[in-house]
Design an enzyme around this catalytic site. Structure first.
Site, short mmCIF file in Angstrom:
data_model
loop_
_atom_site.label_atom_id
_atom_site.label_comp_id
_atom_site.label_asym_id
_atom_site.label_seq_id
_atom_site.Cartn_x
_atom_site.Cartn_y
_atom_site.Cartn_z
N ARG A 198 0.88 -1.19 0.00
CA ARG A 198 0.00 0.00 0.00
C ARG A 198 0.90 1.21 0.00
O ARG A 198 1.80 1.32 0.83
CB ARG A 198 -0.87 -0.02 1.25
CG ARG A 198 -1.62 1.29 1.53
CD ARG A 198 -3.03 1.20 1.06
NE ARG A 198 -4.00 2.15 1.51
CZ ARG A 198 -3.92 3.46 1.52
NH1 ARG A 198 -2.82 4.06 1.22
NH2 ARG A 198 -4.94 4.19 1.86
N GLU A 209 -11.68 4.61 -4.26
CA GLU A 209 -12.04 3.20 -4.32
C GLU A 209 -12.34 2.84 -5.77
O GLU A 209 -12.77 3.70 -6.56
CB GLU A 209 -13.27 2.94 -3.46
CG GLU A 209 -13.08 3.22 -1.98
CD GLU A 209 -12.09 2.28 -1.33
OE1 GLU A 209 -12.04 1.09 -1.72
OE2 GLU A 209 -11.37 2.72 -0.43
N ARG A 234 -0.99 -5.73 4.40
CA ARG A 234 -0.27 -5.08 3.32
C ARG A 234 0.92 -4.34 3.92
O ARG A 234 0.82 -3.74 4.99
CB ARG A 234 -1.14 -4.06 2.59
CG ARG A 234 -2.31 -4.64 1.87
CD ARG A 234 -3.14 -3.57 1.23
NE ARG A 234 -3.72 -2.68 2.25
CZ ARG A 234 -4.61 -1.74 2.00
NH1 ARG A 234 -5.04 -1.54 0.77
NH2 ARG A 234 -5.10 -0.99 2.97
#
Length: 158
Positions: A46, A54, A88
């Site tokens: 990330r 999104e 992540r």
């Protein structure tokens, strides 16, 4: 698998940064990608310091496509800072010495990640993109955290 997760948790708690070079094999959205180090398995990363739309919200696909066109199948340098609840790696990613997250914000594909009263690490790049009405700043865009509160996650939408 549990041992691997424990190792990642220990790395996070130790505050140690982890660096790797690898090729971007997949781009999920405007701030998440997979990097495969030489001889290793892909690591989900990330981008630190930004928040991209999104996938299911306006400009989400454009942000994903912009990141993919910039880094997919290219070698990047990753400096991991932490790990999130989704396991992540939260990392600073560079392509040929350029900060990929700064590029995403400067080109109008993401916001500088705000925390409490901080405007985030890329506030200057965001201000420039807003002034030039680049990308998502050319429209009335809604930050992802606000979008998720109103609409829920993309996966739960019809």
């Amino acid at each position: 698998m549990r041992a691997l997760w424990l190792w990642w948790a220990l790395l996070l708690c130790s505050g140690a940064a982890h660096a790797l070079d690898g090729v971007v094999t997949r781009v999920a959205d405007g701030d998440t990608l997979w990097v495969r180090p030489a001889g290793g398995k892909p690591v989900k990363v990330r981008l630190q310091g930004i928040d991209a739309p999104e996938r299911c919200q306006p400009w989400g696909e454009q942000a994903r496509a912009a990141l993919a066109s910039r880094v997919l199948n290219r070698e990047v340098q990753v400096r991991t800072r932490a790990y999130d609840d989704y396991r992540r790696a939260i990392a600073h990613v560079e392509l040929n010495g350029e900060d990929v997250a700064a590029w995403m914000v400067r080109e109008g594909h993401a916001w500088s990640y705000r925390y409490r009263r901080s405007r985030g690490p890329y506030a200057e790049q965001e201000q420039q993109a807003r002034a030039a009405r680049r990308g998502l700043f050319a429209q009335a865009a809604v930050e992802p955290r606000v979008f998720r509160k109103t609409h829920g996650p993309c996966e739960s939408r019809p």
